[in-house]
Design an enzyme around this catalytic site. Structure first.
Site, PDB file in Angstrom:
ATOM      1  N   ASP A   6       4.375   0.317  12.015  1.00 45.38           N
ATOM      2  CA  ASP A   6       3.170  -0.263  11.404  1.00 45.38           C
ATOM      3  C   ASP A   6       2.934  -1.701  11.846  1.00 45.38           C
ATOM      4  OD1 ASP A   6       3.455   1.418   8.176  1.00 45.38           O
ATOM      5  OD2 ASP A   6       2.865   2.085  10.173  1.00 45.38           O
TER       6      ASP A   6
ATOM      7  N   ARG B 148      -8.909   0.235   4.474  1.00 42.21           N
ATOM      8  CA  ARG B 148      -7.964   1.182   3.868  1.00 42.21           C
ATOM      9  C   ARG B 148      -6.660   0.473   3.511  1.00 42.21           C
ATOM     10  NH1 ARG B 148      -6.111   5.426   7.454  1.00 42.21           N
ATOM     11  NH2 ARG B 148      -4.757   5.582   5.661  1.00 42.21           N
TER      12      ARG B 148
ATOM     13  N   ARG C 103       0.424  14.493  12.481  1.00 45.24           N
ATOM     14  CA  ARG C 103       0.917  14.283  11.116  1.00 45.24           C
ATOM     15  C   ARG C 103       1.264  15.598  10.407  1.00 45.24           C
ATOM     16  NH1 ARG C 103      -0.934   9.060   9.773  1.00 45.24           N
ATOM     17  NH2 ARG C 103       0.727   8.996   8.220  1.00 45.24           N
TER      18      ARG C 103
ATOM     19  N   CYS D 169      -4.735  12.490  12.116  1.00 43.15           N
ATOM     20  CA  CYS D 169      -5.555  11.277  12.093  1.00 43.15           C
ATOM     21  C   CYS D 169      -5.467  10.672  13.490  1.00 43.15           C
ATOM     22  CB  CYS D 169      -5.049  10.301  11.030  1.00 43.15           C
ATOM     23  SG  CYS D 169      -3.442   9.649  11.430  1.00 43.15           S
TER      24      CYS D 169
ATOM     25  N   LYS E 224       0.834  -1.207   0.000  1.00 35.74           N
ATOM     26  CA  LYS E 224       0.000   0.000   0.000  1.00 35.74           C
ATOM     27  C   LYS E 224       0.869   1.257   0.000  1.00 35.74           C
ATOM     28  CE  LYS E 224      -1.699   1.653   4.042  1.00 35.74           C
ATOM     29  NZ  LYS E 224      -1.451   3.077   4.335  1.00 35.74           N
ATOM     30  N   ASN E 225       1.885   1.294   0.861  1.00 35.17           N
ATOM     31  CA  ASN E 225       2.663   2.525   1.042  1.00 35.17           C
ATOM     32  C   ASN E 225       3.685   2.742  -0.061  1.00 35.17           C
ATOM     33  OD1 ASN E 225       1.125   3.046   3.226  1.00 35.17           O
ATOM     34  ND2 ASN E 225       2.662   2.432   4.735  1.00 35.17           N
TER      35      ASN E 225
HETATM   36  C1  EPZ Z   1       4.422   6.814   6.264  1.00 36.20           C
HETATM   37  O1  EPZ Z   1       3.722   7.870   6.890  1.00 36.20           O
HETATM   38  C2  EPZ Z   1       3.422   5.675   6.125  1.00 36.20           C
HETATM   39  N1  EPZ Z   1       2.297   6.097   5.276  1.00 36.20           N
HETATM   40  C3  EPZ Z   1       2.908   5.260   7.504  1.00 36.20           C
HETATM   41  O2  EPZ Z   1       2.045   4.145   7.332  1.00 36.20           O
HETATM   42  C4  EPZ Z   1       4.103   4.822   8.357  1.00 36.20           C
HETATM   43  O3  EPZ Z   1       3.652   4.496   9.654  1.00 36.20           O
HETATM   44  C5  EPZ Z   1       5.118   5.983   8.429  1.00 36.20           C
HETATM   45  O4  EPZ Z   1       5.515   6.360   7.092  1.00 36.20           O
HETATM   46  C6  EPZ Z   1       6.367   5.607   9.209  1.00 36.20           C
HETATM   47  O5  EPZ Z   1       6.973   4.487   8.630  1.00 36.20           O
HETATM   48  C7  EPZ Z   1       2.464   6.118   3.924  1.00 36.20           C
HETATM   49  O6  EPZ Z   1       3.529   5.813   3.400  1.00 36.20           O
HETATM   50  C8  EPZ Z   1       1.268   6.505   3.121  1.00 36.20           C
HETATM   51  P1  EPZ Z   1       6.664  10.005   8.546  1.00 36.20           P
HETATM   52  P2  EPZ Z   1       4.407   9.340   6.971  1.00 36.20           P
HETATM   53  O7  EPZ Z   1       6.638  11.255   7.758  1.00 36.20           O
HETATM   54  O8  EPZ Z   1       5.167   9.603   5.730  1.00 36.20           O
HETATM   55  C9  EPZ Z   1       6.760  13.313  11.911  1.00 36.20           C
HETATM   56  C10 EPZ Z   1       0.135   2.855   7.704  1.00 36.20           C
HETATM   57  O9  EPZ Z   1      -0.365   2.352   8.704  1.00 36.20           O
HETATM   58  N2  EPZ Z   1       6.791  14.288  10.802  1.00 36.20           N
HETATM   59  O10 EPZ Z   1       7.874   9.128   8.504  1.00 36.20           O
HETATM   60  O11 EPZ Z   1       3.371  10.303   7.382  1.00 36.20           O
HETATM   61  C11 EPZ Z   1       5.400  12.644  12.020  1.00 36.20           C
HETATM   62  O12 EPZ Z   1       4.521  13.447  12.783  1.00 36.20           O
HETATM   63  C12 EPZ Z   1       0.674   4.278   7.726  1.00 36.20           C
HETATM   64  O13 EPZ Z   1       0.263   2.272   6.586  1.00 36.20           O
HETATM   65  C13 EPZ Z   1       6.981  15.640  11.105  1.00 36.20           C
HETATM   66  O14 EPZ Z   1       7.118  16.026  12.266  1.00 36.20           O
HETATM   67  O15 EPZ Z   1       5.419   9.100   8.189  1.00 36.20           O
HETATM   68  C14 EPZ Z   1       5.715  11.350  12.708  1.00 36.20           C
HETATM   69  O16 EPZ Z   1       5.765  11.554  14.106  1.00 36.20           O
HETATM   70  C15 EPZ Z   1       0.480   4.915   9.082  1.00 36.20           C
HETATM   71  N3  EPZ Z   1       7.000  16.538  10.082  1.00 36.20           N
HETATM   72  C16 EPZ Z   1       7.116  11.011  12.200  1.00 36.20           C
HETATM   73  O17 EPZ Z   1       7.643  12.213  11.623  1.00 36.20           O
HETATM   74  C17 EPZ Z   1       6.852  16.168   8.767  1.00 36.20           C
HETATM   75  O18 EPZ Z   1       6.897  17.041   7.873  1.00 36.20           O
HETATM   76  C18 EPZ Z   1       7.126   9.934  11.123  1.00 36.20           C
HETATM   77  O19 EPZ Z   1       6.318  10.393  10.073  1.00 36.20           O
HETATM   78  C19 EPZ Z   1       6.648  14.791   8.478  1.00 36.20           C
HETATM   79  C20 EPZ Z   1       6.623  13.872   9.509  1.00 36.20           C
END
Ligand code: EPZ
Length: 435
Positions: free
Chosen positions: A307, A399, A119, A114, A20-21
């Site tokens: 995840d 989802r 996020r 969410c 998915k991701n």
């Molecule tokens: C991706 O989310 C995945 N989603 C998530 O999967 C996964 O849990 C996550 O990566 C971590 O591996 C998709 O790929 C669609 P991050 P993403 O940016 O990109 C903070 C699932 O269940 N952050 O690595 O949103 C954020 O708040 C989903 O399939 C900032 O502070 O993850 C979080 O605490 C859930 N500022 C941490 O980084 C930013 O600009 C990790 O977020 C971006 C992120």
């Protein structure tokens, strides 16, 4: 609503769907290409249908044939994504980088928070600003445009305060068509980031270092068509391995890429599971005799994946010992604890730690899913619990998992989806072809 009657052993083989991701971000990446692209092994998920709707709202043609999508972004009709679609799919924010790279302008509503956290997208925004984009956020909408005479993004050296998967992907996509070289330091190393890089390279992008913490992209004037197949979903694979472990069953699964599951396999073996590789992309878990407690800390890849945290917690509630699970990636991703406790688990939350004391059995109960991976954890707990578990909130499950209950039923699980009146969630149906 899902009804599950627990404690029936599983056996057989389960086919793992495309990731998915990887699919969601690669669909956005197709916007970078002014020709038709084909993407294969795309899972049939609500989130994928929503991403397709976002692309079609931008004037892109998206056609589906079985598990393949044909996306033609020759003409991008408009540069702003509608709020009602973006609010349903956070991943739609991925269109910002490609729109800026192709059109020099993008207007995308801020993806809301969410269940698992706020996020924010500040790392995406700051990186795009470093590449010469003027980004304003007004009334909940990100308005970005490329300043300067060339109207092209400029390569830049960007350090990410946190190895954010999404920010790494947004900036890597934007950089493929920028002028000059972009270096992303402290980049995310997840397999889905590598899959996106390989997709972009198949279209002619110049990217090296994906999968390490430093990615170097040399901008090119334009990209060309490709026919690309998505990697298998490591989180679905991990979820089924836990399904085998929690029911003390023997099941096999393929296709998988074991290298993508190193942390999960290490932790399963540490608590007593025996997992054999039948072939390079085929794993088999054998019936577990005992399940020991262990400690888990979720970390950016290659650390233990956030995840898989909820699914592993469900398994550890039935261990012989105690476990401490620490969620370091998201600030609110322990909401499945309350529901697991309703099934007889003994879990206490202290800050971002969950202290899990193993109990001899779980008992079926009515529970409510709060987010995607929490819903998977409740299904796993239901498979192991005595008696009947009913799970509400299946929109979360749909989802991220393709036909989870039919795959589990094929393995022998006693599981039934009942569409209660209140739950007739009409998922968007992707038109087969668009003129
Ligand atoms: C991706 O989310 C995945 N989603 C998530 O999967 C996964 O849990 C996550 O990566 C971590 O591996 C998709 O790929 C669609 P991050 P993403 O940016 O990109 C903070 C699932 O269940 N952050 O690595 O949103 C954020 O708040 C989903 O399939 C900032 O502070 O993850 C979080 O605490 C859930 N500022 C941490 O980084 C930013 O600009 C990790 O977020 C971006 C992120």
């Amino acid at each position: 609503m899902l009804h599950i009657w627990g404690r029936s052993p599983l056996n057989g083989h389960v086919k793992i769907s495309g990731a998915k991701n990887a699919a969601l971000v690669i669909m956005a990446g197709a916007l970078l290409c002014p020709q038709e692209c084909r993407i294969r092994n795309v899972p049939s998920l609500a989130d994928v249908r929503r991403m397709a709707e976002i692309l079609m709202a931008l004037g892109i043609s998206v056609q589906q044939q079985d598990d393949s999508l044909t996306i033609n972004a020759q003409h991008i009709g408009q540069s702003h994504a509608p709020y009602e679609l973006v609010s349903q799919l956070r991943a739609s924010f991925f269109v910002v980088g490609p729109l800026l790279a192709r059109l020099g302008i993008a207007r995308v509503p801020l993806p809301g928070g969410c269940a698992i956290g706020a996020r924010p997208v500040d790392l995406h925004v700051r990186g795009l600003q470093a590449m010469g984009a003027d980004v304003q956020i007004e009334h909940g909408i990100v308005q970005a445009c490329v300043t300067g005479s060339s109207r092209r993004l400029q390569g830049a050296r960007i350090y990410l305060d946190y190895p954010s998967v999404g920010a790494t992907e947004t900036l890597m996509m934007a950089a493929t068509l920028a002028e000059g070289e972009t270096i992303i330091e402290n980049a995310a190393q997840e397999p889905e980031v590598v899959d996106l890089a390989n997709f972009c390279r198949a279209m002619g992008a110049r990217i090296r270092g994906a999968g390490t913490n430093t990615i170097v992209i040399l901008g090119v004037p334009s990209l060309h068509t490709t026919d690309y197949s998505i990697i298998p979903d490591r989180v679905e694979a991990g979820t089924f391995l836990v399904a085998g472990a929690i029911t003390r069953s023997e099941i096999s699964l393929s296709p998988v890429i074991p290298d993508h599951l190193t942390a999960v396999l290490a932790k399963l073996r540490e608590i007593g599971a025996e997992i054999v590789a039948e072939s390079p992309n085929h794993l088999r878990i054998l019936p577990m005799q005992t399940c020991l407690g262990t400690d888990i800390e979720t970390l950016p890849y290659p650390g233990f994946p956030t995840d898989m945290q909820a699914q592993f917690m469900a398994l550890l509630t039935l261990s012989d010992g105690d476990s401490v699970i620490t969620e370091t990636v998201f600030e609110n991703r322990l909401r499945h604890v309350a529901e697991l406790n309703r099934m007889g688990a003994d879990v206490r939350v202290k800050g971002n730690h969950a202290i899990v004391r193993g109990v001899p059995f779980l008992s079926g109960a009515p529970v409510v899913a709060t987010d995607l991976r929490a819903s998977a954890a409740l299904v796993l707990a239901g498979l192991a619990a005595e008696g009947k578990t009913t799970i509400q909130g299946l929109q979360h499950l749909d989802r991220g998992y393709e036909n989870l209950e039919s795959k589990l039923k094929q393995l022998g699980a006693r599981i039934q989806r009942v569409v209660a009146d209140a739950e007739t969630v009409d998922l968007p149906v992707l038109p087969v072809s668009l003129s």
